[in-house]
Design a protein around this motif. Structure first.
Motif, PDB file in Angstrom:
ATOM      1  N   ARG A 139       0.810  -1.036  -0.219  1.00  0.00           N
ATOM      2  CA  ARG A 139      -0.010  -0.091   0.277  1.00  0.00           C
ATOM      3  C   ARG A 139       1.022   1.344  -0.093  1.00  0.00           C
ATOM      4  NH1 ARG A 139      -3.509  -1.216   5.008  1.00  0.00           N
ATOM      5  NH2 ARG A 139      -4.128  -3.165   3.932  1.00  0.00           N
ATOM      6  N   ILE A 140       0.242   2.048  -0.664  1.00  0.00           N
ATOM      7  CA  ILE A 140       1.123   3.567  -0.701  1.00  0.00           C
ATOM      8  C   ILE A 140      -0.173   4.573  -0.060  1.00  0.00           C
ATOM      9  CG2 ILE A 140       1.914   5.600  -1.792  1.00  0.00           C
ATOM     10  CD1 ILE A 140       3.067   3.420  -3.957  1.00  0.00           C
ATOM     11  N   ILE A 141       0.316   5.067   1.022  1.00  0.00           N
ATOM     12  CA  ILE A 141      -0.626   6.109   1.684  1.00  0.00           C
ATOM     13  C   ILE A 141      -0.138   7.413   1.550  1.00  0.00           C
ATOM     14  CG2 ILE A 141      -1.890   6.642   3.890  1.00  0.00           C
ATOM     15  CD1 ILE A 141      -1.311   3.784   4.614  1.00  0.00           C
ATOM     16  N   LEU A 142      -1.177   8.227   1.186  1.00  0.00           N
ATOM     17  CA  LEU A 142      -0.779   9.783   0.972  1.00  0.00           C
ATOM     18  C   LEU A 142      -1.653  10.673   1.823  1.00  0.00           C
ATOM     19  CD1 LEU A 142      -1.074   9.601  -2.996  1.00  0.00           C
ATOM     20  CD2 LEU A 142       1.136   9.879  -1.643  1.00  0.00           C
ATOM     21  N   VAL A 143      -1.029  11.488   2.532  1.00  0.00           N
ATOM     22  CA  VAL A 143      -1.663  12.195   3.713  1.00  0.00           C
ATOM     23  C   VAL A 143      -1.070  13.802   3.353  1.00  0.00           C
ATOM     24  CG1 VAL A 143      -1.656  12.572   5.855  1.00  0.00           C
ATOM     25  CG2 VAL A 143      -1.215  10.449   5.405  1.00  0.00           C
ATOM     26  N   SER A 144      -2.196  14.667   3.334  1.00  0.00           N
ATOM     27  CA  SER A 144      -1.904  16.011   3.485  1.00  0.00           C
ATOM     28  C   SER A 144      -1.518  16.531   4.701  1.00  0.00           C
ATOM     29  CB  SER A 144      -3.445  16.732   3.254  1.00  0.00           C
ATOM     30  OG  SER A 144      -3.094  18.255   3.147  1.00  0.00           O
ATOM     31  N   ALA A 145      -0.522  17.356   4.544  1.00  0.00           N
ATOM     32  CA  ALA A 145       0.133  17.926   5.653  1.00  0.00           C
ATOM     33  C   ALA A 145      -0.601  18.943   6.401  1.00  0.00           C
ATOM     34  CB  ALA A 145       1.530  18.254   5.294  1.00  0.00           C
ATOM     35  N   ALA A 146      -1.210  19.876   5.501  1.00  0.00           N
ATOM     36  CA  ALA A 146      -2.252  20.685   6.222  1.00  0.00           C
ATOM     37  C   ALA A 146      -3.407  20.205   6.919  1.00  0.00           C
ATOM     38  CB  ALA A 146      -2.769  21.555   4.976  1.00  0.00           C
ATOM     39  N   ASP A 147      -3.843  18.843   6.414  1.00  0.00           N
ATOM     40  CA  ASP A 147      -4.752  18.369   7.416  1.00  0.00           C
ATOM     41  C   ASP A 147      -4.979  16.904   7.205  1.00  0.00           C
ATOM     42  OD1 ASP A 147      -7.150  17.480   8.608  1.00  0.00           O
ATOM     43  OD2 ASP A 147      -8.474  18.618   7.419  1.00  0.00           O
ATOM     44  N   GLU A 148      -4.449  16.051   8.437  1.00  0.00           N
ATOM     45  CA  GLU A 148      -3.984  14.827   8.198  1.00  0.00           C
ATOM     46  C   GLU A 148      -5.349  13.728   7.938  1.00  0.00           C
ATOM     47  OE1 GLU A 148      -1.747  13.608  11.540  1.00  0.00           O
ATOM     48  OE2 GLU A 148      -0.239  14.669  11.246  1.00  0.00           O
ATOM     49  N   SER A 149      -6.480  14.543   8.347  1.00  0.00           N
ATOM     50  CA  SER A 149      -7.727  13.623   8.037  1.00  0.00           C
ATOM     51  C   SER A 149      -7.786  13.672   6.383  1.00  0.00           C
ATOM     52  CB  SER A 149      -8.671  14.345   8.581  1.00  0.00           C
ATOM     53  OG  SER A 149      -9.196  15.605   8.023  1.00  0.00           O
ATOM     54  N   ILE A 150      -7.204  14.267   5.756  1.00  0.00           N
ATOM     55  CA  ILE A 150      -7.378  14.392   4.241  1.00  0.00           C
ATOM     56  C   ILE A 150      -6.211  13.177   3.772  1.00  0.00           C
ATOM     57  CG2 ILE A 150      -7.271  15.488   2.020  1.00  0.00           C
ATOM     58  CD1 ILE A 150      -8.055  17.940   3.506  1.00  0.00           C
ATOM     59  N   SER A 151      -6.557  12.028   3.137  1.00  0.00           N
ATOM     60  CA  SER A 151      -5.632  11.038   2.731  1.00  0.00           C
ATOM     61  C   SER A 151      -6.145  10.167   1.730  1.00  0.00           C
ATOM     62  CB  SER A 151      -5.163  10.099   3.815  1.00  0.00           C
ATOM     63  OG  SER A 151      -6.259   9.570   4.598  1.00  0.00           O
ATOM     64  N   ALA A 152      -5.411   9.263   1.110  1.00  0.00           N
ATOM     65  CA  ALA A 152      -5.753   8.418   0.196  1.00  0.00           C
ATOM     66  C   ALA A 152      -4.789   7.242   0.107  1.00  0.00           C
ATOM     67  CB  ALA A 152      -5.832   9.125  -1.226  1.00  0.00           C
ATOM     68  N   THR A 153      -5.470   6.039  -0.251  1.00  0.00           N
ATOM     69  CA  THR A 153      -4.558   4.749  -0.219  1.00  0.00           C
ATOM     70  C   THR A 153      -4.692   4.387  -1.557  1.00  0.00           C
ATOM     71  OG1 THR A 153      -5.179   4.400   1.936  1.00  0.00           O
ATOM     72  CG2 THR A 153      -4.355   2.449   0.872  1.00  0.00           C
ATOM     73  N   ILE A 154      -3.400   3.975  -2.145  1.00  0.00           N
ATOM     74  CA  ILE A 154      -2.968   3.425  -3.578  1.00  0.00           C
ATOM     75  C   ILE A 154      -2.960   1.737  -2.955  1.00  0.00           C
ATOM     76  CG2 ILE A 154      -1.967   3.425  -5.432  1.00  0.00           C
ATOM     77  CD1 ILE A 154      -1.757   6.256  -4.861  1.00  0.00           C
ATOM     78  N   GLU A 155      -3.355   1.035  -3.693  1.00  0.00           N
ATOM     79  CA  GLU A 155      -3.181  -0.513  -3.561  1.00  0.00           C
ATOM     80  C   GLU A 155      -2.137  -1.073  -4.703  1.00  0.00           C
ATOM     81  OE1 GLU A 155      -3.861  -2.610  -1.090  1.00  0.00           O
ATOM     82  OE2 GLU A 155      -5.286  -1.190  -0.191  1.00  0.00           O
ATOM     83  N   VAL A 156      -0.903  -1.336  -4.508  1.00  0.00           N
ATOM     84  CA  VAL A 156      -0.030  -1.937  -5.467  1.00  0.00           C
ATOM     85  C   VAL A 156       0.019  -3.378  -5.351  1.00  0.00           C
ATOM     86  CG1 VAL A 156       2.180  -2.075  -6.529  1.00  0.00           C
ATOM     87  CG2 VAL A 156       1.417   0.137  -5.315  1.00  0.00           C
ATOM     88  N   GLU A 157      -0.769  -4.102  -6.457  1.00  0.00           N
ATOM     89  CA  GLU A 157      -0.943  -5.421  -6.260  1.00  0.00           C
ATOM     90  C   GLU A 157      -0.740  -6.071  -7.956  1.00  0.00           C
ATOM     91  OE1 GLU A 157      -4.819  -5.808  -4.035  1.00  0.00           O
ATOM     92  OE2 GLU A 157      -5.683  -5.138  -5.863  1.00  0.00           O
TER      93      GLU A 157
END
Length: 157
Positions: A139-157
């Motif tokens: 998994r690759i998780i991207l998180v906004s530094a401004a607001d940690e509640s704003i995030s997305a996950t990318i599955e690499v399979e």
């Protein structure tokens, strides 16, 4: 001459008072104070969305190049705390990550993440075999530094 006409003017023009102007300005300030966090979140969400698309494109590009060249290809996640930079690079699995040999002629370029986005991954490298399959999913998780509640996950399979 009519004396009443001079003493009682028929129409009197009235302007906007200072109190009315201050009232309108204070209402605008209050409304804008509620709107500013929303605008900030919208900007962070838009930046995150663009970054997700770029990372997904990098994963798809690595997979496709591995298939087309019928050779293994590694997608590397590199962090440089001194420079405060995170980037995605490509290399052959036998090469040192970040080596600039075989991947440039394939048309793959590194991708630098924006400063406002943090990338967290289970692996520092995803290796795609000649069939385009990843050796070890993650998994690759991207998180906004401004607001940690704003995030997305990318599955690499």
């Amino acid at each position: 001459m009519n004396v009443n006409a001079l003493s009682n003017p028929v129409s009197r023009s009235r302007g906007i008072t200072l109190v009315e102007i201050l009232l309108v300005i204070s209402l605008l300030v209050i409304l804008l104070s509620f709107a500013m966090p929303t605008v900030g979140n919208a900007t962070a969400r838009a930046e995150l969305k663009a970054t997700v698309e770029n990372v997904q494109y990098s994963v798809a590009a690595a997979r496709n190049v591995a298939r087309l060249t019928e050779s293994s290809l590694a997608l590397n996640i590199e962090s440089s705390p001194a420079e405060n930079v995170q980037k995605i690079t490509f290399s052959r699995p036998q090469e040192h990550p970040g080596a600039r040999g075989g991947t440039h002629e394939l048309g793959l370029q590194e991708y630098r993440l924006p400063e406002g986005i943090l990338l967290v991954s289970e692996h520092q490298q995803f290796v795609f075999d000649p069939r385009g399959l990843v050796g070890e999913a993650g998994r690759i998780i991207l998180v906004s530094a401004a607001d940690e509640s704003i995030s997305a996950t990318i599955e690499v399979e």
